[in-house]
Design an enzyme around this catalytic site. Structure first.
Site, PDB file in Angstrom:
ATOM      1  N   ARG A  78      71.593   4.446   9.007  1.00 13.67           N
ATOM      2  CA  ARG A  78      72.993   4.924   8.969  1.00 13.67           C
ATOM      3  C   ARG A  78      73.247   6.157   8.103  1.00 13.67           C
ATOM      4  O   ARG A  78      74.377   6.627   8.042  1.00 13.67           O
ATOM      5  CB  ARG A  78      73.950   3.808   8.522  1.00 13.67           C
ATOM      6  CG  ARG A  78      73.903   2.561   9.366  1.00 13.67           C
ATOM      7  CD  ARG A  78      74.449   2.817  10.754  1.00 13.67           C
ATOM      8  NE  ARG A  78      74.598   1.581  11.521  1.00 13.67           N
ATOM      9  CZ  ARG A  78      74.297   1.486  12.815  1.00 13.67           C
ATOM     10  NH1 ARG A  78      73.841   2.527  13.483  1.00 13.67           N
ATOM     11  NH2 ARG A  78      74.484   0.364  13.458  1.00 13.67           N
ATOM     12  N   ASN A  88      70.241   8.134  15.616  1.00 20.79           N
ATOM     13  CA  ASN A  88      71.688   8.182  15.900  1.00 20.79           C
ATOM     14  C   ASN A  88      72.535   8.159  14.626  1.00 20.79           C
ATOM     15  O   ASN A  88      73.412   7.329  14.435  1.00 20.79           O
ATOM     16  CB  ASN A  88      72.104   7.045  16.848  1.00 20.79           C
ATOM     17  CG  ASN A  88      71.861   5.671  16.268  1.00 20.79           C
ATOM     18  OD1 ASN A  88      71.042   5.493  15.369  1.00 20.79           O
ATOM     19  ND2 ASN A  88      72.578   4.684  16.761  1.00 20.79           N
ATOM     20  N   ASP A 148      65.591  -3.834  15.288  1.00 19.36           N
ATOM     21  CA  ASP A 148      66.823  -3.130  15.688  1.00 19.36           C
ATOM     22  C   ASP A 148      67.924  -3.373  14.654  1.00 19.36           C
ATOM     23  O   ASP A 148      69.092  -3.567  15.000  1.00 19.36           O
ATOM     24  CB  ASP A 148      67.272  -3.524  17.096  1.00 19.36           C
ATOM     25  CG  ASP A 148      68.328  -2.559  17.659  1.00 19.36           C
ATOM     26  OD1 ASP A 148      68.634  -1.541  17.005  1.00 19.36           O
ATOM     27  OD2 ASP A 148      68.845  -2.838  18.752  1.00 19.36           O
ATOM     28  N   ASP A 177      67.694   6.262  21.394  1.00 19.17           N
ATOM     29  CA  ASP A 177      68.054   4.852  21.199  1.00 19.17           C
ATOM     30  C   ASP A 177      69.550   4.625  21.016  1.00 19.17           C
ATOM     31  O   ASP A 177      70.225   5.337  20.282  1.00 19.17           O
ATOM     32  CB  ASP A 177      67.336   4.242  20.006  1.00 19.17           C
ATOM     33  CG  ASP A 177      67.800   2.818  19.768  1.00 19.17           C
ATOM     34  OD1 ASP A 177      67.649   2.010  20.687  1.00 19.17           O
ATOM     35  OD2 ASP A 177      68.370   2.534  18.703  1.00 19.17           O
TER      36      ASP A 177
HETATM   37 ZN   LIG Z   1      68.601   0.474  18.066  1.00 16.49          ZN
END
Ligand SMILES: [Zn+2]
Length: 433
Positions: free
Chosen positions: A67, A97, A308, A155
Site C-alpha cells: 500500500r 497497484n 494476496d 494484479d
Molecule cells: Zn493481489
C-alpha cells in the site's frame, strides 16, 4: 557486520536439499555456512535454541500489497514488513497497484529504498504490465527490469486486451521476467461480488461465474505456449483453472501458479451474514473448487502458496457487501493455515514447506527458498505444536480485515531470521538497530 549465528537442536526441513531431520544451521556473513548434525562452537556466535521446533528456509510470499506509496493508512512498507516477519516470511513480492502505480523505475526504486530502511525482510518488487494498470499501453518493461523488478503484473486487473498481453509476453521473455496474471474476464464477472451458486441467489448478491477465470486461463495459456513466455497465474480459485494448468504443464508450457490460504480453506459459506471480510476477487468458491485447489497444491500443479495480503480499513470494509473493497490480509495467518492441510493429511510436511519456500523462489527466480551452503541466511523457526487463536487485534499489520478471526490453529512462528539477523523473536519485532 552481522556476527555468526548458530541455530541449534531443531528439525531442519529443507525439501530442495532433501533434508528432514535434526540439524544445526550455521550462518556467517549473511549466508548459510553449514548444515550438520552437530555444529562446532564458534567464538562470539549468537545461538538460537530450536529444540522442539522446525527450522525452515525463510518463507517467501509472491503476492502482497504493501500500500505504500499512496495508501499508508492501510499499510506501510514498514508495517507490512513487520507483519511479514511475524508470519515467518523473509521475502515478499510487492504488487504495483500503489499510488502512483509502479509502472516506472522511479516508483520501483522508491519501494526498494523504503524496504531497505525498514530493514526487516527482503522486498522484491513487481512492475506493471500496462501504464497505470489501464490495459491500454505497455509499461516500460525493459526499464522496470533493469530497476530490479522480478515480475510484471497488472494484479487486481486482468489484461483484457489479448494483443497487448501477447506483446508484453514477448518483452517479458526477452528480459526473462515472469508475467503474473489476475485472471478475470470482466464481461463475465460484470458487477458480480461473490461466486455464482445457490448462496449468491439466496443472499441476493450478483454472481461471478467460474468461466470469468477459467476462460482467461485458457486464453493466456495459449498465448504463453505460443510465445514461450513464463506465465504465472495469481490466486487460482476454480477447479477448471487448475485442470487447464495441470494439462499445460504436462505438455511443457512454461506456467506456474499460486493459491491463497483463503481459497484453499474457505468456501462461499463464509459470505453468510454478508461478512465483508469474506469478499475478495477472485471470490471464495464452493467445496468442489476447494478440493481441486488442495489436490493441485499436493500434486505440483500449483507451485506456491501466496497470501494476496490486501490491507483495507473500516471505511472500505464496514459498508454494504456490494460496496465493500475486495481483499483480506494474510501474512500473519498463512503458515498455520498451510499447516492445517498437513494436519488434515492433504499435504506432507515437506510439500507444505516446498509451497512456501523453494516453490515460490523458483517461480520468480528469487534467491533462497533452501538452506544449501551459500544461500541467504534466511530462516523461519516454527513451533509445530503451539496452539493459538487468531486475533486480528494482535496483528502487526495496520489492517484487521481477516475472515479467520477467532479460529484455533496449531503451529506458530518462534523466530524469523533474515540475512543472519534475528528480526522476530518471542512474539516481538527486533527492529534494525
Ligand atoms: Zn493481489
Amino acid at each position: 557486520m552481522v556476527k555468526p549465528l548458530i541455530i541449534r537442536g531443531g528439525r531442519v526441513i529443507d525439501p530442495h536439499n532433501r533434508v528432514n531431520g535434526p540439524r544445526d544451521v550455521v550462518f556467517k556473513d549473511g549466508r548459510v555456512a553449514e548444515v550438520s548434525e552437530k555444529a562446532p562452537a564458534i567464538e562470539g556466535a549468537a545461538i538460537v535454541d530450536a529444540r522442539g521446533c522446525w527450522v525452515l528456509p525463510g518463507l517467501i510470499d509472491l503476492h502482497v500489497h504493501l500500500r505504500e506509496p499512496g495508501d499508508e493508512g492501510k499499510e506501510t512498507i514498514l508495517t507490512g514488513c513487520r507483519a511479514a516477519v511475524a508470519g515467518g516470511f523473509t521475502a515478499v513480492v510487492a504488487m504495483p497497484n500503489t499510488r502512483p502505480i509502479n509502472d516506472s523505475p522511479l516508483v520501483t526504486r522508491y519501494v526498494q529504498g523504503r524496504a531497505r530502511e525498514a530493514g526487516l525482510c527482503d522486498v522484491f518488487v513487481a512492475g506493471a504490465i500496462s501504464k497505470g494498470l489501464k490495459g491500454e499501453e505497455m509499461a516500460e518493461i525493459g526499464e522496470l527490469a533493469s530497476a530490479g523488478c522480478k515480475c510484471i503484473t497488472d494484479d487486481g486487473f486482468p489484461v483484457m486486451n489479448a494483443g497487448l498481453l501477447r506483446r508484453a509476453f514477448l518483452y517479458a521473455r526477452a528480459f526473462s521476467l515472469p508475467v503474473m496474471l489476475h485472471e478475470e474476464d470482466l464481461t463475465l464477472s460484470a458487477r458480480g461480488v461473490m461466486t455464482e451458486g445457490h448462496r449468491a441467489t439466496r443472499l441476493g448478491l450478483m454472481p461471478i461465474p467460474r468461466s470469468a477465470e477459467v476462460s482467461m486461463v485458457a486464453r493466456d495459456l495459449a498465448i504463453a505456449e505460443e510465445t514461450g513466455a513464463r506465465v504465472h497465474f495469481a490466486h487460482l480459485s476454480c477447479e477448471g483453472s487448475v485442470r487447464l494448468v495441470r494439462e499445460a504443464k504436462r505438455r511443457g508450457v512454461n506456467a506456474t501458479a499460486e493459491a491463497t490460504p483463503h481459497h484453499f480453506t474457505l468456501t462461499d459459506a463464509a459470505v453468510e451474514g454478508y461478512d465483508t471480510n469474506a469478499k475478495m476477487n477472485p471470490p471464495l468458491r464452493q467445496m468442489e473448487d476447494v478440493k481441486a485447489i488442495r489436490e493441485a497444491l499436493a500434486d505440483g500443479t500449483i507451485d506456491a502458496i501466496a497470501t494476496d495480503h490486501a490491507p483495507h480499513g473500516p471505511l472500505d470494509k464496514e459498508v454494504e457487501f456490494d460496496k465493500a473493497a475486495n481483499g483480506v490480509i494474510g501474512l500473519e495467518t498463512a503458515l498455520p493455515l498451510a499447516l492445517e492441510l498437513v494436519q488434515q493429511g492433504v499435504l506432507s510436511k515437506e510439500r507444505a514447506v516446498e509451497l512456501l519456500t523453494i516453490g515460490p523462489a523458483r517461480a520468480f527466480g528469487l534467491p533462497g527458498g533452501h538452506l544449501g551452503a551459500g544461500a541467504p541466511a534466511n530462516v523461519t523457526v516454527v513451533d509445530p505444536d503451539a496452539k493459538w487463536i487468531i486475533d486480528p487485534m494482535a496483528f502487526f499489520s495496520k489492517s484487521r480485515n481477516t475472515p479467520f478471526h477467532g479460529r484455533s490453529v496449531i503451529g506458530k512462528v518462534s523466530h524469523t531470521i533474515v540475512g543472519g539477523r534475528v528480526v522476530f523473536e518471542g512474539g516481538q519485532i527486533v527492529e534494525n538497530g
